[in-house]
Structures are given as C-alpha cells and as structure tokens.
Design a protein around this motif. Structure first.
Motif, PDB file in Angstrom:
ATOM      1  N   ALA A  62      -5.645  11.783  17.833  1.00  0.00           N
ATOM      2  CA  ALA A  62      -5.211  10.913  16.739  1.00  0.00           C
ATOM      3  C   ALA A  62      -5.297  11.667  15.422  1.00  0.00           C
ATOM      4  CB  ALA A  62      -6.072   9.659  16.677  1.00  0.00           C
ATOM      5  N   VAL A  63      -4.142  11.882  14.793  1.00  0.00           N
ATOM      6  CA  VAL A  63      -4.086  12.554  13.493  1.00  0.00           C
ATOM      7  C   VAL A  63      -3.501  11.576  12.475  1.00  0.00           C
ATOM      8  CG1 VAL A  63      -3.051  14.439  12.172  1.00  0.00           C
ATOM      9  CG2 VAL A  63      -3.865  14.838  14.509  1.00  0.00           C
ATOM     10  N   GLY A  64      -4.226  11.362  11.390  1.00  0.00           N
ATOM     11  CA  GLY A  64      -3.772  10.415  10.375  1.00  0.00           C
ATOM     12  C   GLY A  64      -4.921   9.551   9.900  1.00  0.00           C
ATOM     13  N   GLY A  65      -4.584   8.442   9.249  1.00  0.00           N
ATOM     14  CA  GLY A  65      -5.603   7.528   8.767  1.00  0.00           C
ATOM     15  C   GLY A  65      -6.258   6.757   9.896  1.00  0.00           C
ATOM     16  N   PRO A  66      -7.261   5.916   9.569  1.00  0.00           N
ATOM     17  CA  PRO A  66      -7.998   5.179  10.610  1.00  0.00           C
ATOM     18  C   PRO A  66      -7.139   4.220  11.415  1.00  0.00           C
ATOM     19  CG  PRO A  66      -8.572   4.414   8.391  1.00  0.00           C
ATOM     20  CD  PRO A  66      -7.793   5.678   8.220  1.00  0.00           C
ATOM     21  N   GLY A  67      -5.980   3.820  10.860  1.00  0.00           N
ATOM     22  CA  GLY A  67      -5.103   2.923  11.601  1.00  0.00           C
ATOM     23  C   GLY A  67      -4.593   3.525  12.891  1.00  0.00           C
ATOM     24  N   VAL A  68      -4.459   4.851  12.943  1.00  0.00           N
ATOM     25  CA  VAL A  68      -3.950   5.504  14.152  1.00  0.00           C
ATOM     26  C   VAL A  68      -4.952   5.369  15.288  1.00  0.00           C
ATOM     27  CG1 VAL A  68      -3.168   7.680  15.158  1.00  0.00           C
ATOM     28  CG2 VAL A  68      -2.589   7.127  12.781  1.00  0.00           C
ATOM     29  N   ALA A  69      -6.191   5.739  15.047  1.00  0.00           N
ATOM     30  CA  ALA A  69      -7.211   5.668  16.097  1.00  0.00           C
ATOM     31  C   ALA A  69      -7.455   4.226  16.533  1.00  0.00           C
ATOM     32  CB  ALA A  69      -8.506   6.300  15.599  1.00  0.00           C
ATOM     33  N   GLN A  70      -7.473   3.306  15.597  1.00  0.00           N
ATOM     34  CA  GLN A  70      -7.731   1.910  15.945  1.00  0.00           C
ATOM     35  C   GLN A  70      -6.638   1.353  16.846  1.00  0.00           C
ATOM     36  OE1 GLN A  70      -9.177  -0.826  12.932  1.00  0.00           O
ATOM     37  NE2 GLN A  70      -7.763  -2.403  13.656  1.00  0.00           N
ATOM     38  N   ALA A  71      -5.381   1.664  16.545  1.00  0.00           N
ATOM     39  CA  ALA A  71      -4.276   1.165  17.363  1.00  0.00           C
ATOM     40  C   ALA A  71      -4.365   1.708  18.783  1.00  0.00           C
ATOM     41  CB  ALA A  71      -2.942   1.551  16.733  1.00  0.00           C
ATOM     42  N   LEU A  72      -4.742   2.971  18.927  1.00  0.00           N
ATOM     43  CA  LEU A  72      -4.880   3.553  20.258  1.00  0.00           C
ATOM     44  C   LEU A  72      -5.995   2.864  21.040  1.00  0.00           C
ATOM     45  CD1 LEU A  72      -4.480   7.320  19.298  1.00  0.00           C
ATOM     46  CD2 LEU A  72      -2.842   5.939  20.599  1.00  0.00           C
ATOM     47  N   VAL A  78       6.462 -11.465   9.382  1.00  0.00           N
ATOM     48  CA  VAL A  78       5.728 -10.309   9.886  1.00  0.00           C
ATOM     49  C   VAL A  78       5.968  -9.159   8.923  1.00  0.00           C
ATOM     50  CG1 VAL A  78       5.677  -8.516  11.649  1.00  0.00           C
ATOM     51  CG2 VAL A  78       5.652 -10.909  12.326  1.00  0.00           C
ATOM     52  N   PHE A  79       4.894  -8.632   8.380  1.00  0.00           N
ATOM     53  CA  PHE A  79       4.998  -7.444   7.536  1.00  0.00           C
ATOM     54  C   PHE A  79       4.962  -6.226   8.452  1.00  0.00           C
ATOM     55  CE2 PHE A  79       2.958 -10.601   4.717  1.00  0.00           C
ATOM     56  CZ  PHE A  79       3.920 -10.634   3.716  1.00  0.00           C
ATOM     57  N   ALA A  80       6.077  -5.536   8.531  1.00  0.00           N
ATOM     58  CA  ALA A  80       6.218  -4.394   9.430  1.00  0.00           C
ATOM     59  C   ALA A  80       6.352  -3.132   8.592  1.00  0.00           C
ATOM     60  CB  ALA A  80       7.440  -4.563  10.333  1.00  0.00           C
ATOM     61  N   THR A  81       5.386  -2.248   8.721  1.00  0.00           N
ATOM     62  CA  THR A  81       5.377  -1.063   7.872  1.00  0.00           C
ATOM     63  C   THR A  81       5.317   0.217   8.687  1.00  0.00           C
ATOM     64  OG1 THR A  81       4.139   0.089   6.118  1.00  0.00           O
ATOM     65  CG2 THR A  81       2.858  -1.292   7.630  1.00  0.00           C
ATOM     66  N   ASN A  82       6.037   1.208   8.228  1.00  0.00           N
ATOM     67  CA  ASN A  82       5.953   2.544   8.815  1.00  0.00           C
ATOM     68  C   ASN A  82       4.666   3.254   8.429  1.00  0.00           C
ATOM     69  OD1 ASN A  82       8.248   2.685  10.375  1.00  0.00           O
ATOM     70  ND2 ASN A  82       9.414   3.974   8.964  1.00  0.00           N
ATOM     71  N   ASN A  83       4.026   2.804   7.364  1.00  0.00           N
ATOM     72  CA  ASN A  83       2.791   3.422   6.898  1.00  0.00           C
ATOM     73  C   ASN A  83       1.671   3.113   7.887  1.00  0.00           C
ATOM     74  OD1 ASN A  83       0.483   4.294   5.571  1.00  0.00           O
ATOM     75  ND2 ASN A  83       1.159   3.576   3.572  1.00  0.00           N
ATOM     76  N   ALA A  84       1.252   4.139   8.605  1.00  0.00           N
ATOM     77  CA  ALA A  84       0.282   3.945   9.684  1.00  0.00           C
ATOM     78  C   ALA A  84      -1.137   4.326   9.278  1.00  0.00           C
ATOM     79  CB  ALA A  84       0.697   4.793  10.889  1.00  0.00           C
ATOM     80  N   SER A  85      -1.364   4.534   8.004  1.00  0.00           N
ATOM     81  CA  SER A  85      -2.647   5.092   7.581  1.00  0.00           C
ATOM     82  C   SER A  85      -3.793   4.096   7.652  1.00  0.00           C
ATOM     83  CB  SER A  85      -2.529   5.641   6.152  1.00  0.00           C
ATOM     84  OG  SER A  85      -2.195   4.611   5.241  1.00  0.00           O
ATOM     85  N   ARG A  86      -3.506   2.794   7.465  1.00  0.00           N
ATOM     86  CA  ARG A  86      -4.570   1.798   7.429  1.00  0.00           C
ATOM     87  C   ARG A  86      -4.466   0.821   8.600  1.00  0.00           C
ATOM     88  NH1 ARG A  86      -4.561  -1.004   1.649  1.00  0.00           N
ATOM     89  NH2 ARG A  86      -2.318  -1.129   2.078  1.00  0.00           N
ATOM     90  N   PRO A  87      -5.608   0.317   9.095  1.00  0.00           N
ATOM     91  CA  PRO A  87      -5.557  -0.735  10.113  1.00  0.00           C
ATOM     92  C   PRO A  87      -4.925  -1.997   9.536  1.00  0.00           C
ATOM     93  CG  PRO A  87      -7.760   0.242   9.970  1.00  0.00           C
ATOM     94  CD  PRO A  87      -6.989   0.732   8.785  1.00  0.00           C
ATOM     95  N   PRO A  88      -4.315  -2.843  10.377  1.00  0.00           N
ATOM     96  CA  PRO A  88      -3.678  -4.061   9.872  1.00  0.00           C
ATOM     97  C   PRO A  88      -4.603  -4.953   9.065  1.00  0.00           C
ATOM     98  CG  PRO A  88      -2.972  -3.636  12.113  1.00  0.00           C
ATOM     99  CD  PRO A  88      -4.051  -2.631  11.810  1.00  0.00           C
ATOM    100  N   GLU A  89      -5.875  -5.049   9.462  1.00  0.00           N
ATOM    101  CA  GLU A  89      -6.779  -5.936   8.718  1.00  0.00           C
ATOM    102  C   GLU A  89      -7.034  -5.448   7.298  1.00  0.00           C
ATOM    103  OE1 GLU A  89      -9.397  -3.732  11.808  1.00  0.00           O
ATOM    104  OE2 GLU A  89      -7.402  -4.621  11.683  1.00  0.00           O
ATOM    105  N   ASP A  90      -6.985  -4.135   7.071  1.00  0.00           N
ATOM    106  CA  ASP A  90      -7.123  -3.613   5.710  1.00  0.00           C
ATOM    107  C   ASP A  90      -5.910  -3.990   4.874  1.00  0.00           C
ATOM    108  OD1 ASP A  90      -9.474  -2.546   6.530  1.00  0.00           O
ATOM    109  OD2 ASP A  90      -8.880  -0.441   6.350  1.00  0.00           O
ATOM    110  N   VAL A  91      -4.716  -3.910   5.489  1.00  0.00           N
ATOM    111  CA  VAL A  91      -3.493  -4.318   4.798  1.00  0.00           C
ATOM    112  C   VAL A  91      -3.528  -5.811   4.501  1.00  0.00           C
ATOM    113  CG1 VAL A  91      -0.986  -4.405   4.918  1.00  0.00           C
ATOM    114  CG2 VAL A  91      -2.201  -2.460   5.914  1.00  0.00           C
TER     115      VAL A  91
END
Length: 351
Positions: free
Chosen positions: A107-117, A55-68
């Motif tokens: 949601a403040v930040g990259g698209p990964g924040v809004a998508q996770a919510l 599992v790649f676990a990252t603190n970087n929340a800017s991108r959705p997991p599928e982009d990573v």
C-alpha cells in the motif's frame, strides 16, 4: 463578418428534481483544501433535505472515508442522506475479486489506501515493512507524505512482475492555494522508470461509478453525476451512461469547456453546485428563448441577461461551431473576458 445564432431552452423545475440520486465529486466541487466552495454546503443540505440521496465519489484516495465525512460535517454539511466512497475502495474491491483472502498487497499513499485494503479482506503492507515474503500486488494512491523511496519501491515491484493498480491518474489536485500535483503525476514518475502501465480504477473508469450507484440503489436514468473535471468526472459519466453536470468551481475553465471533445461534454453546465437548484438547461439544445451570436469565431455575449443561461448559450454556440467545422477563437484573453462578463472571475480569484 459572419454570425451564427445559438439558442437555448429553459426547463422550469430545478435540475436535481429529475433524479433520485447524485454522485458528487469533492475536490473543486464541494471544497478546496480546508475551505468550502461558495454555495456548495447550502445546496447539498437542500438536496438531501428534499430526499435526494448523495454519494460523494472522489478519486482522492489519501484519506479514509470517515475522515472525509468529518471534514464535510465540519464545513456544515448535514449529517444524513449521504455517504463517501473513494478510489482506494474501488482498488481494494478490484483486487479482492482476483486475489485470495488475506493476500499481501503493498500500500503506497495516504492511510485511506491501507484501510480500504483491510476492509476488503486483504493484508496491506507498507514499503517500510516489506520483507522476504512476496506481495501479490501494489496499490498506488495519493498521499502527502509519499517519498522517493516509496515510488522507487513501486517501480521495483512492478519490474519484478507484481500487479500494479493505481487508484487514479489525476495530474493535479485543487487546493486552497491553487493546483497541486495529483496521483497521476506520481504515477507518471514511476512510469518513466518501468516499461509498464497500471490498471486504473478511479474516474473515468467505471468501477467508482458502479460502486457509487450500488450505494445509491439507483438506475442509470435516475442518477446524475456532478464534477469539475472533463477528463474524469464527465468522460466517466458519459462512459457509464449517466447524465452529468460540469461546475466551473474547480479545475475546468470556460475555455476548456468550450473546446471539450464529444466524449467529455457534460449534459449540463453551471457556475457551481447551486446549479442543481436552478432550471435544467441541457447543452447543446435549441429553441428561440435565448440568443448568443458567434461572430468572427468569438461568442458575442449580450450585456444583459441571466448569467447561468448565458453560460449555457456560450458553450452551446462554441460546440455547435466546432462540430460544424467552423473556427472558434482559442485566445486565452478573449475567454477570460467572457468569464468576467459571466461573473466567473470570482471563481478564478477564489482558486
């Protein structure tokens, strides 16, 4: 002149064979910006081919997991045996347990924040779309397009009593050009304006490690954490009761590692991810197979020897001396010389 001898033992089998699952950081471990860290991709492909789940676990929340995931595949990581979780998902999971379904969250930040919510059943609201309907919380994560107006809005919401969740507080982010400001730097800007602190869900807090182990389906003794930051990856692994491997391919330098406090010391140390395939060398340890002398507060590294084993021995020597109250030189130039002796200068040039 005084000398202190530190020795280290060698376990023959590859380190990773002692575990069923790997929680692996990304920035500074697998890639720096668009570029893969040397030896990372081939090592990961070997690990997953051998049946170890990752599992790649990252603190970087800017991108959705599928982009990573797409980025990893582009770098050459094999398509099976791994998944991605980030601190936005940990933040969303935290709020989903405390707020009603469809609750409005800024949601403040990259698209990964809004998508996770959204995936957690909450309703993300961007700052530009805030209206007279109140929000129940604000999540602040990293985003390359975060503006002053958005940071100000976080401050206004927090000042009005809205719950504030930060995905992580990493001060820097490694890129192909060097260290860039991380989400922690932006959180700190808001904190200068408000008399409050956010609830943090990213590493070193346990939420992201717990989510990762749930994905892996592994128990604590069967799980290894790999990262490049003492204060997040390693301290978090220790707090979660997990073994850890610190790699020197990202934010941490050898001098930082030598002066690490007990709470942020890793179980293992390696130059890069290829250390997963090398014999496991826990530090600190003791045997008679390899010697490093600490003379006048400076590790004296032999001119010959395996660099990986010598790295372990240097760190062990420094930790043992500091724990016993003996002096260890903090001269930056001395530690840079030791890095060159151990072949770490190439990492410095690649940062």
């Amino acid at each position: 002149m005084t000398g202190e001898i530190t020795t280290i033992s060698v376990r023959a089998e590859p380190l990773i064979t002692g575990y069923r699952g790997l929680i692996c950081d990304l920035d500074g471990v697998v890639y720096r910006g668009a570029n893969a860290v040397p030896h990372a991709v081939e090592t990961l492909n070997r690990v997953t081919a051998d049946g170890i789940s990752v599992v790649f676990a990252t603190n970087n929340a800017s991108r959705p997991p599928e982009d990573v995931e797409s980025h990893l595949r582009t770098l050459g990581v094999a398509p099976h045996g791994w998944s991605v979780v980030n601190s936005s998902q940990a933040a969303a999971a935290y709020l989903a347990k405390r707020l009603g379904r469809r609750a409005r969250v800024c949601a403040v930040g990259g698209p990964g924040v809004a998508q996770a919510l959204t995936e957690a059943g909450l309703t993300p609201i961007r700052v530009a779309d805030l209206d007279d309907t109140p929000v129940e919380a604000v999540v602040q994560g990293l985003g390359i397009d975060v503006t002053w107006s958005e940071l100000a809005a976080v401050g206004y919401l927090v000042g009005a009593g809205v719950s504030w969740v930060a995905t992580n507080v990493d001060l820097t982010l490694p890129t192909q050009y060097g260290e860039a400001p991380g989400n922690g730097a932006l959180v700190a800007l808001v904190q200068t304006a408000v008399n409050a602190a956010p609830h943090v869900v990213g590493k070193p807090q346990p939420a992201l490690f717990d989510l990762s182990r749930f994905r892996l389906g592994t128990d604590q003794p069967d799980t290894l954490v790999c990262g490049d930051r003492l204060e997040t990856d390693i301290e978090g692994a220790n707090s979660a009761g997990l073994d850890s491997l610190l790699v020197l391919s990202g934010a941490c330098r050898l001098r930082d590692l030598a002066f690490a406090e007990r709470a942020s010391r890793p179980t293992y140390v390696a130059t890069d991810l290829s250390g997963l395939l090398a014999p496991g060398l826990p530090v600190p340890t003791s045997s008679r197979e390899l010697l490093v002398e600490l003379t006048d507060a400076v590790p004296r590294v032999p001119h010959r020897g395996d660099n990986g084993k010598l790295l372990q021995a240097v760190v062990t020597a420094a930790w043992a001396a500091r724990d016993d109250g003996r002096a260890v030189s903090d001269d930056v130039g001395i530690w840079e010389k030791i890095e060159r002796r151990l072949g770490l200068v190439q990492l410095d040039q690649a940062r």
